[in-house]
Design a protein around this motif. Sequence first.
Motif, short mmCIF file in Angstrom:
data_model
loop_
_atom_site.label_atom_id
_atom_site.label_comp_id
_atom_site.label_asym_id
_atom_site.label_seq_id
_atom_site.Cartn_x
_atom_site.Cartn_y
_atom_site.Cartn_z
N LEU A 13 30.58 54.64 54.86
CA LEU A 13 31.63 54.43 55.86
C LEU A 13 31.98 52.96 56.00
O LEU A 13 31.58 52.29 56.97
N PRO A 14 32.76 52.40 55.10
CA PRO A 14 33.16 50.99 55.22
C PRO A 14 34.37 50.83 56.15
O PRO A 14 35.46 50.42 55.73
N TYR A 15 34.18 51.18 57.41
CA TYR A 15 35.27 51.16 58.39
C TYR A 15 35.15 49.96 59.32
O TYR A 15 34.15 49.24 59.34
N LYS A 16 36.16 49.80 60.16
CA LYS A 16 36.11 48.88 61.29
C LYS A 16 35.69 49.72 62.50
O LYS A 16 36.41 50.62 62.91
N PHE A 17 34.53 49.40 63.06
CA PHE A 17 33.96 50.29 64.06
C PHE A 17 34.23 49.83 65.48
O PHE A 17 33.97 48.70 65.86
N GLU A 18 34.79 50.75 66.28
CA GLU A 18 34.83 50.55 67.73
C GLU A 18 33.42 50.61 68.29
O GLU A 18 33.06 49.87 69.21
N LYS A 19 32.63 51.53 67.72
CA LYS A 19 31.25 51.65 68.16
C LYS A 19 30.41 52.19 67.01
O LYS A 19 30.83 53.10 66.29
N TRP A 20 29.24 51.60 66.86
CA TRP A 20 28.24 52.08 65.91
C TRP A 20 26.90 51.89 66.59
O TRP A 20 26.44 50.77 66.78
N ALA A 21 26.28 52.99 67.02
CA ALA A 21 25.07 52.84 67.82
C ALA A 21 24.18 54.07 67.71
O ALA A 21 24.67 55.21 67.69
N SER A 22 22.88 53.82 67.62
CA SER A 22 21.86 54.87 67.69
C SER A 22 22.05 55.95 66.64
O SER A 22 21.96 57.16 66.92
N ASN A 23 22.32 55.53 65.40
CA ASN A 23 22.50 56.47 64.30
C ASN A 23 21.25 56.49 63.42
O ASN A 23 20.58 55.48 63.23
N TRP A 24 20.97 57.65 62.86
CA TRP A 24 19.71 57.90 62.18
C TRP A 24 19.93 58.30 60.73
O TRP A 24 20.91 58.98 60.41
N SER A 25 19.00 57.89 59.87
CA SER A 25 19.10 58.20 58.46
C SER A 25 17.71 58.27 57.84
O SER A 25 16.88 57.39 58.09
N TRP A 26 17.45 59.33 57.05
CA TRP A 26 16.21 59.35 56.29
C TRP A 26 16.35 60.21 55.03
O TRP A 26 17.18 61.10 54.95
N ASN A 27 15.58 59.87 54.06
CA ASN A 27 15.47 60.57 52.78
C ASN A 27 16.78 60.69 52.01
O ASN A 27 17.05 61.75 51.41
N PRO A 28 17.61 59.64 51.95
CA PRO A 28 18.74 59.71 51.01
C PRO A 28 18.23 59.46 49.60
O PRO A 28 17.23 58.78 49.40
N ILE A 29 18.96 59.99 48.62
CA ILE A 29 18.61 59.71 47.23
C ILE A 29 19.08 58.31 46.85
O ILE A 29 18.37 57.55 46.19
N LYS A 30 20.27 57.94 47.32
CA LYS A 30 20.83 56.61 47.09
C LYS A 30 21.00 55.89 48.42
O LYS A 30 21.09 56.51 49.46
N ALA A 31 21.10 54.59 48.36
CA ALA A 31 21.16 53.78 49.57
C ALA A 31 22.43 54.05 50.36
O ALA A 31 23.50 54.32 49.80
N ASP A 32 22.32 53.97 51.68
CA ASP A 32 23.49 54.09 52.55
C ASP A 32 24.42 52.91 52.34
O ASP A 32 23.99 51.81 51.95
N GLN A 33 25.71 53.14 52.61
CA GLN A 33 26.72 52.12 52.37
C GLN A 33 27.51 51.84 53.64
O GLN A 33 28.68 52.16 53.77
N VAL A 34 26.82 51.29 54.60
CA VAL A 34 27.46 50.83 55.83
C VAL A 34 26.93 49.44 56.14
O VAL A 34 25.78 49.13 55.86
N LYS A 35 27.77 48.61 56.72
CA LYS A 35 27.37 47.25 57.06
C LYS A 35 27.68 47.03 58.53
O LYS A 35 28.79 46.63 58.91
N GLN A 36 26.69 47.32 59.39
CA GLN A 36 26.88 47.18 60.82
C GLN A 36 25.81 46.26 61.39
O GLN A 36 24.75 46.04 60.79
N ASN A 37 26.10 45.71 62.58
CA ASN A 37 25.13 44.83 63.22
C ASN A 37 23.83 45.55 63.54
O ASN A 37 22.74 44.99 63.43
N GLU A 38 23.96 46.81 63.94
CA GLU A 38 22.77 47.61 64.21
C GLU A 38 22.46 48.47 63.00
O GLU A 38 23.32 49.18 62.48
#
Length: 431
Positions: free
Chosen positions: A361-386
Motif C-alpha cells: 500500500l504505497p498510499y498517502k495515509f490520513e491514518k495508519w495505526a495499530s496494524n498487524w502483520s505476521w508470516n508473510p512469504i515476502k516483505a511488506d511494502q508500506v512505508k509508515q512512521n508506525e
Amino acid sequence: MNKKLFTIFLILLISFDTIPCKNLVSMADATVATIKSDNEAALLAAVKTLNKSGGVIYINTPIINISTTSTIQLTSTKSGGIVGVKQASGSYPRISFKNARNKGSTARGFTISGSNQYMKFLTIEHAGDNGIWINGSRNTLDHIITRYNNDTGIQLSDNADSNTLNWCYSYRNIDVKTFGANADGFAPKLGATNTVFNYCFAWDNSDDGWDSFDKPGDNSASVQYLHSACWNNGNTEIFTGKYDYNLGRSLDKNMWTIQQLMASDKNFESNYNNKKWSISNGKIAGMAATAWLAKAEGEMNGNGFKFGSKTTVQSTSVKRKAVYSVAFDHKAKGFDNNNSQGCSGYIANCVSFNNNINYQLPYKFEKWASNWSWNPIKADQVKQNEGLHVPKDKNGATKQFYAIRNKIITNAAASKFDDSVNFDNVIKALV
C-alpha cells in the motif's frame, strides 16, 4: 385511541408475533406479498408490484427455485425490498437460480438499478452470472449470503453510488468459462463509488476477496471496509475438490465445477469418498479438467482487499478506508493497491497474515495505526512512521482467527446468521 393509532398498534403486534424482530422494516413500506411456498411466479408478480409502488415482499419458505432465464430486477425509486423470514430450522430462505443456469442462462440473479431498495436475510445462489449486481444508489443489503454463482457474488458498478452492505457473506463463486479470472466475493468497481462494507466476509472465491478495479475515467471516490474479513481466495484447489479432500471434508457438490466433474466422470464422487482424488477423467467447461486447471492457475489472482488499478485516479479524493479488517491465507496480497497510486488511505486496527505479501500500500495515509502483520512469504511494502505490529504468540493468534473463521463458514453453510461471530475481539486481544 383513535382508529389510525389502533390500526398501527395492531399491525405491530401481529408483526412481532409472526416475523422475527430483526426482519421488521419501516412501517412506511406496506406488505406487497408474503411468499409461503416455492412459487417463482408469485415472487415475480410481487416484484412487478414492488417496482411500481414500492413496499416489502416477505419470503417465508425455505427455498424459491428460479427456472426462467430472466434476471430479477429491482428498479423502483420508491422505498421497498425483499426480506427473508427465519424458518423453524433457524435458517433463512434461499433463492436458487440453478434451474435457470442449467438451461443455459448466463443472467445475473438480482439486479438493483433503482434506489432506496433493500434485500435482507436471504441467500442468493447458483446464478449464471453475479448473484447480485447493483448500479443504483442508496440501496442496502443486510444479512445476505451469495454463493456458488458464476461470477462475483455481489458487484457494484456503472456509477453505483452510496450503497451499504451490512453482514454480507460471499463465498465459492467462480466464473467457470473464464477460468476463475473475474469472480470475487465483492466487487465495488468500474465506476462504483461511496460504498460501505460493514461486517462483510469473503472466502474461497476464485479471484479476489474484494476488487475495486477501475478502467480509465471511472470514478471510485470512496470505499470503506469496516470490521470485514477475507481469506483463501484465488485457490484453484477449492474448485477441483482437492482443498476439501486434503482437509478430510465431504465433497462440496454445490460447486458448478464439481457438478461438471461428476457428470463427466461417473467415478469421481465414489473415488473421492474412497480416499482417491483425481480429475484425470473429468471435464470442466467442456475441456479436460487438467487443462482447465492449468489455465485457472494463471487466471485466479488470489488477493484479499484489492483497492484499485493502475488507472485509478491519482488523487487523495480517492479514499480507501479499512478499520478492524482482516486478510489471511492468500496466494498473493492481503491488502493490495494493485498499482493504484496517490490515493488516500485510512488503515487502522487491521490484520494481515499468512499471505504472500501482507500489505502492499504505497498510499498517502490520513491514518495508519495499530496494524498487524505476521508470516508473510515476502516483505511488506508500506512505508509508515508506525511499523507493523507482530503478536507475541503468532501461533496462538492464528488459531484464534481460524476458530472464528470456522464458525462463520459453518453458519453460512446453513444459511444462518450470528452477529456475535466476528473478528473484533480477537483483534483487540492481540498483544
